[in-house]
Design a protein around this motif. Structure first.
Motif, short mmCIF file in Angstrom:
data_model
loop_
_atom_site.label_atom_id
_atom_site.label_comp_id
_atom_site.label_asym_id
_atom_site.label_seq_id
_atom_site.Cartn_x
_atom_site.Cartn_y
_atom_site.Cartn_z
N LEU A 128 -43.25 -14.00 19.00
CA LEU A 128 -43.15 -15.15 18.47
C LEU A 128 -43.18 -15.37 20.93
O LEU A 128 -43.06 -15.03 21.14
N GLY A 129 -42.96 -17.22 20.57
CA GLY A 129 -42.16 -17.37 22.11
C GLY A 129 -44.22 -18.00 22.26
O GLY A 129 -43.04 -19.20 23.77
N HIS A 130 -44.96 -18.05 22.01
CA HIS A 130 -46.01 -18.78 22.48
C HIS A 130 -47.00 -20.36 21.86
O HIS A 130 -47.16 -21.15 22.25
N GLY A 131 -46.00 -20.74 20.92
CA GLY A 131 -46.23 -22.26 19.62
C GLY A 131 -46.00 -23.49 21.26
O GLY A 131 -47.07 -23.57 21.18
N LEU A 132 -44.56 -23.54 21.73
CA LEU A 132 -44.70 -24.79 22.68
C LEU A 132 -45.73 -24.93 23.57
O LEU A 132 -45.93 -25.75 24.14
N LEU A 160 -36.33 -18.73 21.04
CA LEU A 160 -35.49 -19.56 22.68
C LEU A 160 -35.49 -18.24 23.71
O LEU A 160 -35.66 -19.11 24.85
N ALA A 161 -35.02 -17.29 23.46
CA ALA A 161 -34.48 -16.39 24.57
C ALA A 161 -36.22 -15.71 25.70
O ALA A 161 -35.91 -15.62 25.92
N GLU A 162 -37.28 -15.95 24.76
CA GLU A 162 -37.97 -15.98 25.35
C GLU A 162 -38.25 -17.09 26.45
O GLU A 162 -38.71 -18.56 26.74
N GLY A 163 -38.43 -16.50 28.02
CA GLY A 163 -39.48 -17.22 29.33
C GLY A 163 -39.74 -18.29 28.82
O GLY A 163 -40.01 -19.52 29.82
N GLN A 164 -41.14 -17.95 28.14
CA GLN A 164 -42.60 -18.82 27.95
C GLN A 164 -41.99 -20.21 27.56
O GLN A 164 -42.84 -21.05 27.92
N VAL A 165 -41.21 -20.03 26.89
CA VAL A 165 -40.97 -21.12 26.22
C VAL A 165 -40.32 -22.72 27.48
O VAL A 165 -40.34 -23.38 26.57
#
Length: 291
Positions: A128-132, A160-165
């Motif tokens: 998770l985290g790549h979609g945006l 939303l804890a992923e920095g990439q978001v």
């Protein structure tokens, strides 16, 4: 609520959308039994969102799945794909019978969607985290091609804890990608526990606004609220990207699963399977009944 016209030509009522949300939940239970396990609760929280988007809002055409001007939908919380596949089949993107072999050897349908194998899927998810970030690229692509489609990204609150978001959120604000719409399924839990205990993400609206987004917060199980938010989106073009924070309940629709940490992944069998199917047939019960 009056009948609505879906992009593919369907007239849909609120009752129809409620039925399709129930369909998402029941198919999730059925497919999980075929697989031997499934992501029930993460999918149940998004059932009304899937129904409103695909049956009443998205500009899509199952007869022409690669239509260049179609809206794009990115399921960043890809583990909820078990609830998206039945919708795509129901709309005619592929034969529903293909789902009877869900996750079996040779099936194109896995725990996460593969855009190279499944008609109607625009994004292959995994971690998770790549979609945006992908959504930013699609929105920039639409601008470069002079197309007016919107790109919708459904995120889980845990990711939303992923920095990439937030790098993607910053880029979207910088480039003025008004055609980009983020939908956060705020179901309160991630796999490890309550989001605010694992990694606090509130106030979500203020965080998106700080990166240059327009935001609004709704009840993600209230179809009128969902459709109102979708209908109220600004037209694609240059401007502030748009975020809808949908407050939901993880596991909504099955009392034993609602806000229960042990149902992120699970398996129903025997009488438990029958009991849950009967509960879903009975329709959503008041949230006050949640223990």
């Amino acid at each position: 609520m009056p009948d609505r016209q879906q992009g593919g030509g369907r007239n849909v009522s609120r009752a129809f959308l409620e039925d399709r949300a129930k369909f998402v939940r029941k198919e999730t239970v059925r497919l999980s039994r075929i697989a031997g396990a499934g992501h029930y609760s993460s999918t149940f929280s998004a059932a009304e969102l899937f129904a409103a988007l695909y049956y009443a809002h998205l500009r899509i055409n199952p007869a022409e799945p690669r239509w260049p001007d179609r809206d794009r939908f990115i399921l960043s919380k890809g583990h909820a794909a078990i609830g998206l596949y039945p919708v795509l089949a129901d709309l005619g993107f592929f034969d529903p019978k293909l789902l009877d072999d869900y996750t079996r050897f040779g099936s194109p349908f896995g725990d996460h969607p593969d855009m190279k194998k499944i008609t109607g899927v625009d994004f292959s998810s995994g971690s998770l985290g790549h979609g945006l970030s992908i959504g930013v690229g699609m929105a920039l692509g639409a601008r470069a091609q002079g197309r007016s489609f919107r790109t919708y990204v459904m995120l889980g609150d845990g990711e939303l804890a992923e920095g990439q978001v937030w790098e993607a959120a910053m880029a979207a604000g910088h480039f003025g990608l008004r055609s980009l719409v983020a939908i956060v399924d705020r179901n309160q839990l991630c796999i490890d526990g309550r989001t605010e205990e694992i990694m606090a993400i509130e106030p979500i609206e203020d965080r998106f606004r700080s990166f240059g987004w327009d935001t609004r917060r709704i009840d993600g199980h209230d179809l009128d609220a969902i459709l109102g938010a979708l209908d109220g989106l600004a037209a694609a073009g240059r401007g502030r990207p748009q975020a809808i924070i949908a407050d939901t309940v993880k596991g909504r629709g099955v009392k034993r699963m609602e806000l229960a940490l042990n149902w992120h992944v699970g398996n129903l069998a025997g009488a438990d399977y029958d009991d849950v199917m009967a509960e879903l047939d009975a329709g959503l019960q008041p949230l006050e009944a949640v223990s």
